[in-house]
Design a protein around this motif. Structure first.
Motif, short mmCIF file in Angstrom:
data_model
loop_
_atom_site.label_atom_id
_atom_site.label_comp_id
_atom_site.label_asym_id
_atom_site.label_seq_id
_atom_site.Cartn_x
_atom_site.Cartn_y
_atom_site.Cartn_z
N ALA A 102 -2.10 30.70 63.90
CA ALA A 102 -1.97 30.04 62.45
C ALA A 102 -2.05 31.04 60.89
CB ALA A 102 -2.08 28.62 62.88
N PHE A 103 -3.59 31.23 61.59
CA PHE A 103 -4.13 31.87 60.20
C PHE A 103 -3.63 33.08 59.82
CE2 PHE A 103 -7.65 35.12 58.50
CZ PHE A 103 -7.85 34.49 56.93
N ASP A 104 -2.41 33.97 60.43
CA ASP A 104 -2.06 34.81 59.89
C ASP A 104 -0.88 34.63 59.27
OD1 ASP A 104 -3.45 37.21 61.60
OD2 ASP A 104 -1.70 36.81 63.04
N GLY A 105 -0.34 32.94 59.64
CA GLY A 105 1.31 32.27 58.93
C GLY A 105 0.39 31.87 57.42
N LEU A 106 -0.66 32.04 57.41
CA LEU A 106 -1.31 31.93 55.46
C LEU A 106 -1.50 32.60 54.85
CD1 LEU A 106 -4.03 28.75 56.49
CD2 LEU A 106 -2.54 28.73 55.40
N LEU A 107 -1.81 33.84 56.22
CA LEU A 107 -2.28 34.87 55.19
C LEU A 107 -0.90 35.58 55.38
CD1 LEU A 107 -4.07 36.40 57.42
CD2 LEU A 107 -5.29 35.98 55.42
N ARG A 108 0.17 35.52 55.86
CA ARG A 108 1.75 35.90 55.42
C ARG A 108 1.96 35.12 54.03
NH1 ARG A 108 4.58 39.69 53.62
NH2 ARG A 108 7.00 39.75 54.17
N ALA A 109 1.48 33.53 54.08
CA ALA A 109 2.54 32.96 52.75
C ALA A 109 1.78 33.40 51.76
CB ALA A 109 2.26 31.92 53.48
N HIS A 110 0.57 33.78 52.21
CA HIS A 110 -0.58 33.97 50.30
C HIS A 110 0.44 35.95 49.79
CE1 HIS A 110 -3.26 36.20 47.97
NE2 HIS A 110 -3.05 35.10 47.24
N GLU A 111 0.90 36.19 51.02
CA GLU A 111 1.33 37.81 50.85
C GLU A 111 2.77 37.01 49.77
OE1 GLU A 111 1.65 39.79 54.37
OE2 GLU A 111 -0.57 40.11 54.34
N LEU A 112 3.26 36.50 50.12
CA LEU A 112 4.88 36.29 49.93
C LEU A 112 4.76 35.56 48.83
CD1 LEU A 112 6.70 35.36 53.65
CD2 LEU A 112 7.48 37.16 51.83
N GLY A 113 4.10 34.96 48.07
CA GLY A 113 3.79 34.40 47.10
C GLY A 113 3.67 32.87 46.66
N VAL A 114 2.85 32.12 47.78
CA VAL A 114 3.01 31.05 47.69
C VAL A 114 1.46 30.51 47.21
CG1 VAL A 114 2.78 29.23 48.95
CG2 VAL A 114 4.03 30.76 50.42
N THR A 115 1.36 29.69 46.35
CA THR A 115 0.62 29.23 45.35
C THR A 115 -0.34 27.31 45.80
OG1 THR A 115 1.46 28.48 43.79
CG2 THR A 115 1.01 31.11 44.06
N LEU A 116 1.06 26.94 46.54
CA LEU A 116 0.92 25.60 46.56
C LEU A 116 0.53 25.57 47.82
CD1 LEU A 116 0.75 22.47 46.03
CD2 LEU A 116 3.62 22.78 45.99
N TYR A 117 -0.30 24.50 48.62
CA TYR A 117 -1.08 24.96 49.84
C TYR A 117 -1.34 23.13 50.23
CZ TYR A 117 -1.38 29.81 50.10
OH TYR A 117 -1.04 31.08 50.12
N ASP A 118 -0.98 22.44 50.83
CA ASP A 118 -0.83 21.69 51.01
C ASP A 118 -1.63 21.12 52.80
OD1 ASP A 118 -0.39 18.22 50.49
OD2 ASP A 118 0.27 18.08 52.67
N THR A 119 -2.53 19.88 52.53
CA THR A 119 -3.38 19.46 54.20
C THR A 119 -3.55 18.09 54.17
OG1 THR A 119 -4.62 20.38 55.44
CG2 THR A 119 -5.53 20.43 53.51
N ALA A 120 -4.63 17.88 54.94
CA ALA A 120 -5.27 16.57 55.11
C ALA A 120 -6.43 16.35 55.62
CB ALA A 120 -4.13 15.61 55.59
N ASP A 121 -7.52 15.61 55.10
CA ASP A 121 -8.05 15.27 56.64
C ASP A 121 -8.23 15.44 58.22
OD1 ASP A 121 -7.65 12.86 56.73
OD2 ASP A 121 -9.11 12.47 55.73
N VAL A 122 -6.87 15.05 58.26
CA VAL A 122 -6.76 14.38 59.82
C VAL A 122 -6.14 15.42 60.17
CG1 VAL A 122 -4.31 13.16 58.98
CG2 VAL A 122 -6.53 11.86 60.84
N TYR A 123 -5.33 16.39 60.02
CA TYR A 123 -4.31 17.38 60.22
C TYR A 123 -4.92 17.98 61.15
CZ TYR A 123 -0.44 16.12 56.38
OH TYR A 123 0.07 16.00 56.00
N GLY A 124 -4.96 17.93 62.43
CA GLY A 124 -6.61 18.30 63.66
C GLY A 124 -7.52 17.85 63.86
N LEU A 125 -7.85 16.79 62.94
CA LEU A 125 -8.64 16.42 62.97
C LEU A 125 -10.06 17.21 62.21
CD1 LEU A 125 -9.27 14.45 65.94
CD2 LEU A 125 -8.38 13.60 63.73
#
Length: 360
Positions: free
Chosen positions: A48-71
Motif C-alpha cells: 500500500a505504501f508503494d502505491g502511495l509512492l507511485r501515486a506521487h511519482e505520477l503527479g498526484v497532489t490530492l490525497y484523501d483519507t479519514a480517521d476511521v479508515y483502518g482506524l
C-alpha cells in the motif's frame, strides 16, 4: 514516465490539484467500527505504501483519507509519504464523525482529540480539507451547532484550511420540497438543512457510469455547487472496482468480517451478474481489459465538470499505476452520449436496487 496530464482548480480551496487524486480508504485495510465492517480485505501495508509512492511519482497532489479508515492506519501510511514531500506541493484531506468513542463523534472535545490524532498520524500541522464524514449529529441534531462552531474554530486557528461535507449519492434540489415519506425527498431535504448550517467549502459525491441522470430543470449537486461557488470532489468513479470487471459473478469472493463489502448489496452474486451483463456493449466497443474500463470510467467522471477532480482507490503500486496511466485522451461528446444510452438499462436496474434496499 507517464504522469497525470492535467490539473483542476478546486473552488472553495482556491488552488490547483491533480485531476486524479489518491483515495486512501482502501489502504487502511480491514477494520470494524462498533462491530460494523468498514474496511477492505487483502491489503498489505508495504505494498500500500508503494502505491502511495507511485501515486506521487505520477503527479498526484490530492490525497484523501479519514480517521476511521483502518482506524488510523490509512492516515499513518499517508504520513510516511508526507514526511518526504514538501507540504506546499500536496493537498491533504481527512474526515471526522464516524470514529467510535465514549463521547459522540461530534462532541467538541472529541473532534479536538480526533484532529490532534489525525495531524499526529499525518505528521503535519494543518489539513487543507476537513470533512464532516457523517450526518449523525445525535438525537435532534443536538451536536450540530457546536460541531460547526468547533470546525470553524479549527479554521480560525489555522489547523484547517477548508471545510467539507458529503453529498447524497442521488440529489436534486427540487426534490427537497417533496413528500417526506419518499426517501429521496427526505434525503434531499436533510442534505440541504445540513448544508445551510455547515456552509461547506467543498462537497464530495459519488459519481460514475451508473450514476443517475437528471431531468431538465433538476438541479444536481454539481449545478448547486457551481451556483454557490463550492468545490466538488468525485469519489467512487470506478464503482469500488465493479466497473473494471475485477468482480466476476462466476468467481464470487468471500469477504472477511472487517470488509465492508460483505454487507454491501452491490457485491452480491446477483448484482455482479447484473453489472457484468449490463457492461457487455461497453466491453465490446472499447475492450474488456482493466485499463480499457478504467479509462472509460475515469474519463466519464472527469467530463462532468472541468473544475472537479476524481479520487482513485488502490491497494498497491500496480493498481494506482494501471488506473492513472490508462487515462488517455478525453471522451468525445458523442461517446459520452453513447455510454449514457447504452448503460440506461443497467443504470435503471441499479437505481431500483438501491431504492429497494432503502425500503428494507
Amino acid at each position: 514516465m507517464s504522469t497525470i496530464p492535467e490539473t483542476r482548480y478546486l473552488r472553495g480551496l482556491g488552488r490547483p490539484v491533480s485531476s486524479l487524486g489518491a483515495g486512501c480508504w482502501t489502504i487502511g485495510g480491514a477494520a470494524t467500527n462498533r462491530g460494523v465492517p468498514i474496511g477492505w480485505d487483502g491489503v498489505d501495508s508495504a505494498r500500500a505504501f508503494d502505491g502511495l509512492l507511485r501515486a506521487h511519482e505520477l503527479g498526484v497532489t490530492l490525497y484523501d483519507t479519514a480517521d476511521v479508515y483502518g482506524l488510523g492506519h490509512s492516515e499513518r501510511l499517508l504520513g510516511r509519504l508526507l514526511a518526504h514531500v514538501p507540504r506546499h506541493e500536496v493537498t491533504v484531506s481527512s474526515k471526522v464523525g464516524y470514529f467510535a468513542s465514549a463521547a459522540h463523534p461530534y462532541a467538541a472535545e472529541q473532534m479536538r482529540r480526533q484532529l490532534e490524532r489525525t495531524l499526529r498520524h499525518l505528521g503535519i500541522d494543518y489539513l487543507d480539507l476537513y470533512f464532516f464524514h457523517s450526518t449523525d449529529f445525535g438525537e435532534g441534531d443536538q451536536y450540530l451547532a457546536r460541531a460547526v462552531k468547533q470546525m470553524r474554530a479549527f479554521v480560525e486557528h489555522g489547523l484547517v484550511r477548508a471545510i467539507g461535507m458529503r453529498a447524497p449519492h442521488t440529489f436534486a434540489l427540487e426534490w427537497a420540497t417533496g413528500p417526506s415519506h419518499d426517501h429521496r425527498c427526505h434525503e434531499a431535504a436533510r442534505f440541504l438543512h445540513l448544508y445551510q448550517k455547515i456552509r461547506p467549502d467543498v462537497l464530495t459525491v459519488r459519481y460514475n457510469l451508473l450514476s443517475p441522470l437528471y431531468a431538465p430543470g433538476e438541479t444536481d449537486v454539481f449545478d448547486l455547487a457551481k451556483a454557490q461557488g463550492v468545490a466538488v470532489i468525485i469519489k467512487q468513479a470506478l464503482g469500488q472496482g465493479i466497473l473494471l470487471g475485477t468482480h466476476h459473478p462466476d468467481h464470487p469472493r468471500t469477504f472477511g468480517r472487517g470488509d465492508h463489502r460483505r454487507q454491501d448489496p452491490t457485491f452480491t452474486p446477483e448484482a455482479l451478474r447484473e453489472v457484468h451483463r449490463g457492461l457487455s456493449p461497453v466491453r465490446e466497443r472499447y475492450g474488456a481489459t482493466v485499463p480499457d474500463m478504467a479509462r472509460l470510467a475515469l474519463r466519464y467522471a472527469l467530463a462532468r465538470d472541468p473544475t472537479v477532480p476524481v479520487l482513485v482507490g488502490f491497494r498497491d503500486a500496480e493498481q494506482i499505476n494501471t488506473t492513472i496511466t490508462s487515462l488517455g485522451e478525453p471522451l468525445a461528446d458523442d461517446e459520452i452520449t453513447w455510454l449514457r444510452r447504452s448503460l440506461a438499462p443497467l443504470r435503471d436496474a441499479f437505481a431500483a436496487r438501491t431504492a429497494k434496499h432503502h425500503v428494507r
